[in-house]
Design a protein around this motif. Structure first.
Motif, PDB file in Angstrom:
ATOM      1  N   LYS A  58       6.933  -4.041  75.357  1.00  0.00           N
ATOM      2  CA  LYS A  58       8.019  -4.928  75.601  1.00  0.00           C
ATOM      3  C   LYS A  58       8.047  -6.230  74.527  1.00  0.00           C
ATOM      4  CE  LYS A  58       8.260  -3.873  80.703  1.00  0.00           C
ATOM      5  NZ  LYS A  58       7.663  -4.402  81.856  1.00  0.00           N
ATOM      6  N   LYS A  70      10.230   4.349  77.614  1.00  0.00           N
ATOM      7  CA  LYS A  70      10.175   3.452  78.777  1.00  0.00           C
ATOM      8  C   LYS A  70       8.687   3.084  79.409  1.00  0.00           C
ATOM      9  CE  LYS A  70      12.857   5.383  82.108  1.00  0.00           C
ATOM     10  NZ  LYS A  70      13.026   6.547  81.399  1.00  0.00           N
ATOM     11  N   ASP A 118       6.485   6.077  80.725  1.00  0.00           N
ATOM     12  CA  ASP A 118       6.590   7.457  80.071  1.00  0.00           C
ATOM     13  C   ASP A 118       5.179   7.920  79.361  1.00  0.00           C
ATOM     14  OD1 ASP A 118       9.165   7.393  80.417  1.00  0.00           O
ATOM     15  OD2 ASP A 118       9.945   7.126  78.488  1.00  0.00           O
ATOM     16  N   GLY A 166      13.956   4.595  87.073  1.00  0.00           N
ATOM     17  CA  GLY A 166      13.358   3.333  86.415  1.00  0.00           C
ATOM     18  C   GLY A 166      12.570   2.258  87.652  1.00  0.00           C
TER      19      GLY A 166
END
Length: 321
Positions: free
Chosen positions: A119, A135, A138, A243
């Motif tokens: 991130k 993401k 994952d 998500g």
């Protein structure tokens, strides 16, 4: 020291027969017996962000010790380990080893520390490339090994690359290749064991040592909620597609509570107060973790006088072996 339900082990000061020294880590206390055996006591200390929390968690040491010893028994056919006996719920006794000064962290999914680095825009972790377009949570195309240098109590473990470990001679190339091979084999077995329990082994760390005769063996804990992260397999894919946060079994819930109380182990930060109710809830979560990971009901050991119990069991074992 105690909560409403049970006493905890936050420090030990034993003097076993033929004891030569004692090493106190973040969670475990290791007694050297005659330069031949190690008596490892799993305390109830709780460590997060490499900081030891001020209060112990009832039964945590027993849970970690019993998961680790069961997992060692379940992997001894593929990787040799240090363990000889478990004479007490909180105690493991094994061969004296010289520990390698690295932790072998292996990640099947981009979670926790890897996700935080990702991130922040990083695409390399410990010299290993992380693919674009991932993401949080994952699955990696193949598991990645992201070693860390082992910190002394209270210090932060630090990421390090395979190349740096070898070039700085922290571990020889020949030994490191064995550590990598063992790490992959253990993670594969751990993944299979987790799947049988409806879990996904997300990431974990292994520690290795060398016996006096030069054999590399697995030491310390393995596949415990302190050293590993687990997701529930049921609904994993659906949550990823939406998500949503994954439902997980690890001590991440403690880290998240600390973060929400403005603590990440950074300089100047103060550990938030943990109420008896919160300590109790953490203990209950650890019991839940044990039962999910092992598939067995947790049997609480007698905590009326933990220190005497441990000392009696260890000394009795020594007399008979």
């Amino acid at each position: 020291m105690a909560t409403k339900t049970a006493a905890t082990i936050t420090d030990t000061n034993f003097n076993f027969p033929n004891q030569k020294s004692v090493y106190k880590g973040k969670v475990r206390e290791v007694y050297n017996i005659n330069d031949e055996l190690l008596v490892m006591i799993a305390s109830d200390r709780l460590s997060a962000f490499d900081v030891v929390m001020p209060k112990g968690i009832p039964f945590k040491g027993q849970i970690l010790n019993q998961i680790a010893t069961q997992m060692m028994a379940a992997t001894v056919d593929i990787v040799p380990n240090w363990l000889i006996a478990t004479p007490d719920p909180n105690v493991a006794i094994g061969h004296l080893c010289e520990p390698f000064k690295v932790e072998m962290v292996i990640r099947g999914y981009m979670s926790g520390h890897a996700a935080r680095e990702y991130k922040a825009g990083k695409r390399m972790l410990c010299g290993v490339a992380m693919p674009e377009g991932m993401k949080e949570n994952d699955k990696f195309p193949t598991p990645i090994i992201t070693p860390a240098t082992k910190a002394e109590m209270g210090d932060h473990d630090e990421d390090i690359s395979r190349e740096d470990i070898i070039s700085k001679n922290i571990v020889s190339q020949a030994d490191y290749e064995v550590l990598e091979q063992y790490t992959k084999a253990l993670f594969e077995r751990g993944t299979e064991l987790a799947a049988q329990r409806g879990l996904i082994l997300v990431d974990t760390k292994y520690e290795f040592g060398k016996t006096k005769d030069g054999k590399i063996v697995l030491i310390d804990e393995i596949h415990t909620p302190d050293s590993s992260r687990y997701f529930y397999a049921d609904g994993y894919q659906e949550r990823q597609e939406k998500g949503e946060a994954q439902k997980q079994l690890s001590k991440e819930f403690v880290r998240q509570w600390l973060i929400s109380n403005n603590f990440q182990g950074l300089e100047g930060q103060t550990v938030p107060e943990m109420s008896d109710e919160y300590i109790e809830s953490v203990s209950e979560r650890y019991i839940e973790l044990y039962e999910n990971i092992t598939g067995q009901s947790f049997e609480k050991a007698n905590t009326t006088d933990i220190m005497t119990r441990i000392e009696t069991n260890v000394v009795e074992w020594m007399k008979n072996n």
